[in-house]
Scaffold this motif. Sequence first.
Motif, PDB file in Angstrom:
ATOM      1  N   VAL A  56       0.812  -1.222   0.000  1.00 27.79           N
ATOM      2  CA  VAL A  56       0.000   0.000   0.000  1.00 27.79           C
ATOM      3  C   VAL A  56       0.845   1.270   0.000  1.00 27.79           C
ATOM      4  O   VAL A  56       0.307   2.370  -0.042  1.00 27.79           O
ATOM      5  CB  VAL A  56      -0.997   0.025   1.184  1.00 27.79           C
ATOM      6  N   LYS A  57       2.161   1.132   0.095  1.00 28.32           N
ATOM      7  CA  LYS A  57       3.099   2.260   0.085  1.00 28.32           C
ATOM      8  C   LYS A  57       2.863   3.249   1.221  1.00 28.32           C
ATOM      9  O   LYS A  57       3.076   4.442   1.081  1.00 28.32           O
ATOM     10  CB  LYS A  57       3.049   3.013  -1.264  1.00 28.32           C
ATOM     11  N   ASN A  58       2.403   2.731   2.341  1.00 28.19           N
ATOM     12  CA  ASN A  58       2.149   3.537   3.539  1.00 28.19           C
ATOM     13  C   ASN A  58       1.900   2.560   4.684  1.00 28.19           C
ATOM     14  O   ASN A  58       1.842   1.350   4.474  1.00 28.19           O
ATOM     15  CB  ASN A  58       0.949   4.455   3.330  1.00 28.19           C
ATOM     16  N   LEU A  59       1.741   3.083   5.891  1.00 30.76           N
ATOM     17  CA  LEU A  59       1.312   2.228   6.988  1.00 30.76           C
ATOM     18  C   LEU A  59      -0.112   1.770   6.671  1.00 30.76           C
ATOM     19  O   LEU A  59      -0.970   2.598   6.339  1.00 30.76           O
ATOM     20  CB  LEU A  59       1.363   2.981   8.314  1.00 30.76           C
ATOM     21  N   PRO A  60      -0.380   0.475   6.741  1.00 34.46           N
ATOM     22  CA  PRO A  60      -1.679  -0.033   6.295  1.00 34.46           C
ATOM     23  C   PRO A  60      -2.877   0.617   6.973  1.00 34.46           C
ATOM     24  O   PRO A  60      -3.901   0.857   6.325  1.00 34.46           O
ATOM     25  CB  PRO A  60      -1.615  -1.526   6.611  1.00 34.46           C
ATOM     26  N   TRP A  61      -2.791   0.906   8.267  1.00 36.68           N
ATOM     27  CA  TRP A  61      -3.939   1.461   8.975  1.00 36.68           C
ATOM     28  C   TRP A  61      -4.212   2.911   8.593  1.00 36.68           C
ATOM     29  O   TRP A  61      -5.231   3.465   8.965  1.00 36.68           O
ATOM     30  CB  TRP A  61      -3.767   1.331  10.489  1.00 36.68           C
ATOM     31  N   LYS A  62      -3.329   3.525   7.817  1.00 38.22           N
ATOM     32  CA  LYS A  62      -3.552   4.896   7.341  1.00 38.22           C
ATOM     33  C   LYS A  62      -4.168   4.927   5.956  1.00 38.22           C
ATOM     34  O   LYS A  62      -4.401   5.999   5.411  1.00 38.22           O
ATOM     35  CB  LYS A  62      -2.226   5.668   7.326  1.00 38.22           C
ATOM     36  N   VAL A  63      -4.429   3.757   5.382  1.00 41.90           N
ATOM     37  CA  VAL A  63      -4.962   3.662   4.034  1.00 41.90           C
ATOM     38  C   VAL A  63      -6.418   3.220   4.104  1.00 41.90           C
ATOM     39  O   VAL A  63      -6.752   2.257   4.814  1.00 41.90           O
ATOM     40  CB  VAL A  63      -4.127   2.664   3.189  1.00 41.90           C
ATOM     41  N   GLN A  64      -7.272   3.930   3.368  1.00 46.69           N
ATOM     42  CA  GLN A  64      -8.698   3.590   3.304  1.00 46.69           C
ATOM     43  C   GLN A  64      -8.870   2.164   2.771  1.00 46.69           C
ATOM     44  O   GLN A  64      -8.230   1.779   1.806  1.00 46.69           O
ATOM     45  CB  GLN A  64      -9.417   4.579   2.381  1.00 46.69           C
ATOM     46  N   GLY A  65      -9.701   1.381   3.429  1.00 45.16           N
ATOM     47  CA  GLY A  65      -9.967   0.015   3.003  1.00 45.16           C
ATOM     48  C   GLY A  65      -9.078  -1.024   3.671  1.00 45.16           C
ATOM     49  O   GLY A  65      -9.292  -2.214   3.489  1.00 45.16           O
ATOM     50  N   GLU A  66      -8.075  -0.597   4.401  1.00 45.95           N
ATOM     51  CA  GLU A  66      -7.212  -1.526   5.125  1.00 45.95           C
ATOM     52  C   GLU A  66      -7.665  -1.604   6.578  1.00 45.95           C
ATOM     53  O   GLU A  66      -8.492  -0.804   7.025  1.00 45.95           O
ATOM     54  CB  GLU A  66      -5.749  -1.074   5.053  1.00 45.95           C
ATOM     55  N   LEU A  67      -7.115  -2.546   7.316  1.00 48.68           N
ATOM     56  CA  LEU A  67      -7.469  -2.749   8.719  1.00 48.68           C
ATOM     57  C   LEU A  67      -7.063  -1.527   9.550  1.00 48.68           C
ATOM     58  O   LEU A  67      -5.909  -1.100   9.484  1.00 48.68           O
ATOM     59  CB  LEU A  67      -6.757  -3.997   9.237  1.00 48.68           C
ATOM     60  N   PRO A  68      -7.976  -0.950  10.339  1.00 52.22           N
ATOM     61  CA  PRO A  68      -7.622   0.181  11.208  1.00 52.22           C
ATOM     62  C   PRO A  68      -6.608  -0.230  12.285  1.00 52.22           C
ATOM     63  O   PRO A  68      -6.387  -1.418  12.533  1.00 52.22           O
ATOM     64  CB  PRO A  68      -8.949   0.584  11.852  1.00 52.22           C
ATOM     65  N   LEU A  69      -6.007   0.760  12.938  1.00 53.87           N
ATOM     66  CA  LEU A  69      -4.918   0.513  13.886  1.00 53.87           C
ATOM     67  C   LEU A  69      -5.342  -0.350  15.072  1.00 53.87           C
ATOM     68  O   LEU A  69      -4.648  -1.306  15.414  1.00 53.87           O
ATOM     69  CB  LEU A  69      -4.336   1.841  14.386  1.00 53.87           C
ATOM     70  N   MET A  70      -6.464  -0.053  15.713  1.00 53.30           N
ATOM     71  CA  MET A  70      -6.844  -0.807  16.916  1.00 53.30           C
ATOM     72  C   MET A  70      -7.088  -2.293  16.632  1.00 53.30           C
ATOM     73  O   MET A  70      -6.552  -3.150  17.342  1.00 53.30           O
ATOM     74  CB  MET A  70      -8.057  -0.177  17.614  1.00 53.30           C
TER      75      MET A  70
END
Length: 157
Positions: free
Chosen positions: A25-39
């Motif tokens: 995703v070229k970013n931290l996954p939880w910062k990308v829409q559609g990916e698993l959130p941080l918590m």
Amino acid sequence: MACVWGLLGASAIEAHQLHSAIGRVKNLPWKVQGELPLMPYLVALVLRLALGVGTAAAFGASGQAGGPVGVMAVGIAAPKVLEQLAGGKLAELEMLRAGRSVLAADQPEPGAEPRQAVPPDSVQSLQSDADSTRIPESVPDQRPGPGPAPAEGVGDG
């Protein structure tokens, strides 16, 4: 020490998966829409690490994993190890549960035959396997007997 090596193994596989996700995703996954959130990601991480530690501790204490590399490998493979120990039925039972919840939510029209997500004979088979304690069967020795071994490459071509 087995717990430490199991934690190291579980951490290694988590780091690898995070690295792969960042590359995807070229970013931290939880910062990308559609990916698993941080918590939820952190909860999954803690559960995975605990699973690796617990499984490694059990294998280490029982002598089933010899040395640090063996216990670390158990920490890495903990989810698959537990799935194998459960007879491979965990995924099937999850599908069964999902099928039942879909059936409960799916209200058929009056007079129509209800649909079933899983055939009744499969449900019975899964339930009986899940309810019974299974003893592993011994596997017959399948090593070749005395005599010449076949040459490699014979008959290829």
